[in-house]
Design a protein around this motif. Structure first.
Motif, PDB file in Angstrom:
ATOM      1  N   ALA A   7      -9.218 -17.220  60.132  1.00  0.00           N
ATOM      2  CA  ALA A   7      -8.099 -17.726  60.922  1.00  0.00           C
ATOM      3  C   ALA A   7      -7.064 -16.642  61.176  1.00  0.00           C
ATOM      4  O   ALA A   7      -7.046 -15.595  60.527  1.00  0.00           O
ATOM      5  N   LEU A   8      -6.221 -16.947  62.145  1.00  0.00           N
ATOM      6  CA  LEU A   8      -5.032 -16.151  62.432  1.00  0.00           C
ATOM      7  C   LEU A   8      -3.848 -17.089  62.472  1.00  0.00           C
ATOM      8  O   LEU A   8      -3.946 -18.208  62.988  1.00  0.00           O
ATOM      9  N   GLN A   9      -2.750 -16.610  61.944  1.00  0.00           N
ATOM     10  CA  GLN A   9      -1.492 -17.343  62.030  1.00  0.00           C
ATOM     11  C   GLN A   9      -0.465 -16.371  62.595  1.00  0.00           C
ATOM     12  O   GLN A   9      -0.267 -15.283  62.047  1.00  0.00           O
ATOM     13  N   GLU A  37     -15.441 -18.136  73.479  1.00  0.00           N
ATOM     14  CA  GLU A  37     -16.556 -18.859  72.867  1.00  0.00           C
ATOM     15  C   GLU A  37     -16.456 -18.969  71.353  1.00  0.00           C
ATOM     16  O   GLU A  37     -16.894 -19.954  70.772  1.00  0.00           O
ATOM     17  N   GLN A  38     -15.877 -17.969  70.703  1.00  0.00           N
ATOM     18  CA  GLN A  38     -15.846 -17.973  69.243  1.00  0.00           C
ATOM     19  C   GLN A  38     -14.519 -18.482  68.671  1.00  0.00           C
ATOM     20  O   GLN A  38     -14.328 -18.440  67.459  1.00  0.00           O
ATOM     21  N   THR A  39     -13.626 -18.956  69.516  1.00  0.00           N
ATOM     22  CA  THR A  39     -12.391 -19.562  69.020  1.00  0.00           C
ATOM     23  C   THR A  39     -12.675 -21.038  68.807  1.00  0.00           C
ATOM     24  O   THR A  39     -12.881 -21.788  69.756  1.00  0.00           O
ATOM     25  N   THR A  40     -12.707 -21.445  67.544  1.00  0.00           N
ATOM     26  CA  THR A  40     -13.050 -22.819  67.186  1.00  0.00           C
ATOM     27  C   THR A  40     -11.890 -23.767  67.443  1.00  0.00           C
ATOM     28  O   THR A  40     -12.062 -24.837  68.019  1.00  0.00           O
ATOM     29  N   THR A  41     -10.710 -23.379  66.973  1.00  0.00           N
ATOM     30  CA  THR A  41      -9.500 -24.168  67.225  1.00  0.00           C
ATOM     31  C   THR A  41      -8.384 -23.218  67.606  1.00  0.00           C
ATOM     32  O   THR A  41      -8.339 -22.060  67.166  1.00  0.00           O
ATOM     33  N   TRP A  42      -7.465 -23.720  68.426  1.00  0.00           N
ATOM     34  CA  TRP A  42      -6.315 -22.928  68.852  1.00  0.00           C
ATOM     35  C   TRP A  42      -5.149 -23.875  69.034  1.00  0.00           C
ATOM     36  O   TRP A  42      -5.253 -24.853  69.771  1.00  0.00           O
ATOM     37  N   PHE A  43      -4.082 -23.610  68.325  1.00  0.00           N
ATOM     38  CA  PHE A  43      -2.876 -24.418  68.417  1.00  0.00           C
ATOM     39  C   PHE A  43      -1.711 -23.518  68.788  1.00  0.00           C
ATOM     40  O   PHE A  43      -1.524 -22.466  68.167  1.00  0.00           O
ATOM     41  N   ALA A  44      -0.913 -23.916  69.758  1.00  0.00           N
ATOM     42  CA  ALA A  44       0.360 -23.268  70.060  1.00  0.00           C
ATOM     43  C   ALA A  44       1.450 -24.185  69.531  1.00  0.00           C
ATOM     44  O   ALA A  44       1.397 -25.405  69.731  1.00  0.00           O
ATOM     45  N   SER A  54       1.262 -19.697  66.542  1.00  0.00           N
ATOM     46  CA  SER A  54      -0.077 -20.154  66.895  1.00  0.00           C
ATOM     47  C   SER A  54      -0.923 -20.128  65.629  1.00  0.00           C
ATOM     48  O   SER A  54      -0.641 -19.385  64.690  1.00  0.00           O
ATOM     49  N   PHE A  55      -1.924 -20.981  65.619  1.00  0.00           N
ATOM     50  CA  PHE A  55      -2.889 -21.035  64.528  1.00  0.00           C
ATOM     51  C   PHE A  55      -4.256 -21.176  65.168  1.00  0.00           C
ATOM     52  O   PHE A  55      -4.479 -22.070  65.991  1.00  0.00           O
ATOM     53  N   ASP A  56      -5.164 -20.277  64.824  1.00  0.00           N
ATOM     54  CA  ASP A  56      -6.486 -20.228  65.441  1.00  0.00           C
ATOM     55  C   ASP A  56      -7.540 -20.073  64.355  1.00  0.00           C
ATOM     56  O   ASP A  56      -7.296 -19.407  63.355  1.00  0.00           O
ATOM     57  N   THR A  57      -8.716 -20.655  64.579  1.00  0.00           N
ATOM     58  CA  THR A  57      -9.816 -20.480  63.633  1.00  0.00           C
ATOM     59  C   THR A  57     -11.057 -19.973  64.349  1.00  0.00           C
ATOM     60  O   THR A  57     -11.243 -20.182  65.559  1.00  0.00           O
ATOM     61  N   GLN A  89       4.606 -11.529  64.267  1.00  0.00           N
ATOM     62  CA  GLN A  89       4.022 -11.408  62.926  1.00  0.00           C
ATOM     63  C   GLN A  89       2.680 -12.122  62.975  1.00  0.00           C
ATOM     64  O   GLN A  89       2.618 -13.340  63.188  1.00  0.00           O
ATOM     65  N   ILE A  90       1.603 -11.369  62.800  1.00  0.00           N
ATOM     66  CA  ILE A  90       0.257 -11.935  62.882  1.00  0.00           C
ATOM     67  C   ILE A  90      -0.447 -11.700  61.551  1.00  0.00           C
ATOM     68  O   ILE A  90      -0.588 -10.564  61.101  1.00  0.00           O
ATOM     69  N   ASP A  91      -0.865 -12.789  60.921  1.00  0.00           N
ATOM     70  CA  ASP A  91      -1.540 -12.714  59.630  1.00  0.00           C
ATOM     71  C   ASP A  91      -2.984 -13.171  59.762  1.00  0.00           C
ATOM     72  O   ASP A  91      -3.258 -14.206  60.374  1.00  0.00           O
ATOM     73  N   GLU A  92      -3.887 -12.386  59.191  1.00  0.00           N
ATOM     74  CA  GLU A  92      -5.281 -12.796  59.072  1.00  0.00           C
ATOM     75  C   GLU A  92      -5.390 -13.602  57.791  1.00  0.00           C
ATOM     76  O   GLU A  92      -4.989 -13.123  56.723  1.00  0.00           O
TER      77      GLU A  92
END
Length: 101
Positions: A7-9, A37-44, A54-57, A89-92
């Motif tokens: 994920a990314l936050q 194609e490889q982004t399972t979920t994406w929230f803004a 944003s939160f992405d998986t 600020q982007i966290d893996e």
């Protein structure tokens, strides 16, 4: 859970006079996220008047890296000085458990 272990936050602090533009940017990014194609979920997200996120998986590290190298991140970084108080600020992060409907 194999489709969302990575994920990314991101946290974005908008300049007060640019908060509406940041909200519009995030809302307009949905089609680009859907095309990945490889982004399972994406929230803004809007956390308060000027704080966004944003939160992405992703299923794997390659998917996460593809998103970081993709259209949304490129445009955000290109417009960061104009829209944001500081660099995003982007966290893996690693997802320990998830529920998908």
């Amino acid at each position: 859970m194999s489709d969302s272990e990575y994920a990314l936050q991101a946290r974005l602090e908008a300049k007060p006079e640019k908060a509406d533009e940041v909200a519009e940017f995030l809302e307009s990014a949905l089609p680009a996220a859907e095309a990945e194609e490889q982004t399972t979920t994406w929230f803004a997200l809007r956390l308060d008047e000027t704080t966004f996120g944003s939160f992405d998986t992703f299923p794997d590290e390659a998917g996460r890296q593809a998103h970081l190298d993709g259209e949304i991140a490129a445009e955000l970084l290109e417009r960061a000085d104009e829209l944001l108080v500081e660099e995003p600020q982007i966290d893996e992060i690693d997802v320990l458990a998830a529920k998908h409907s």
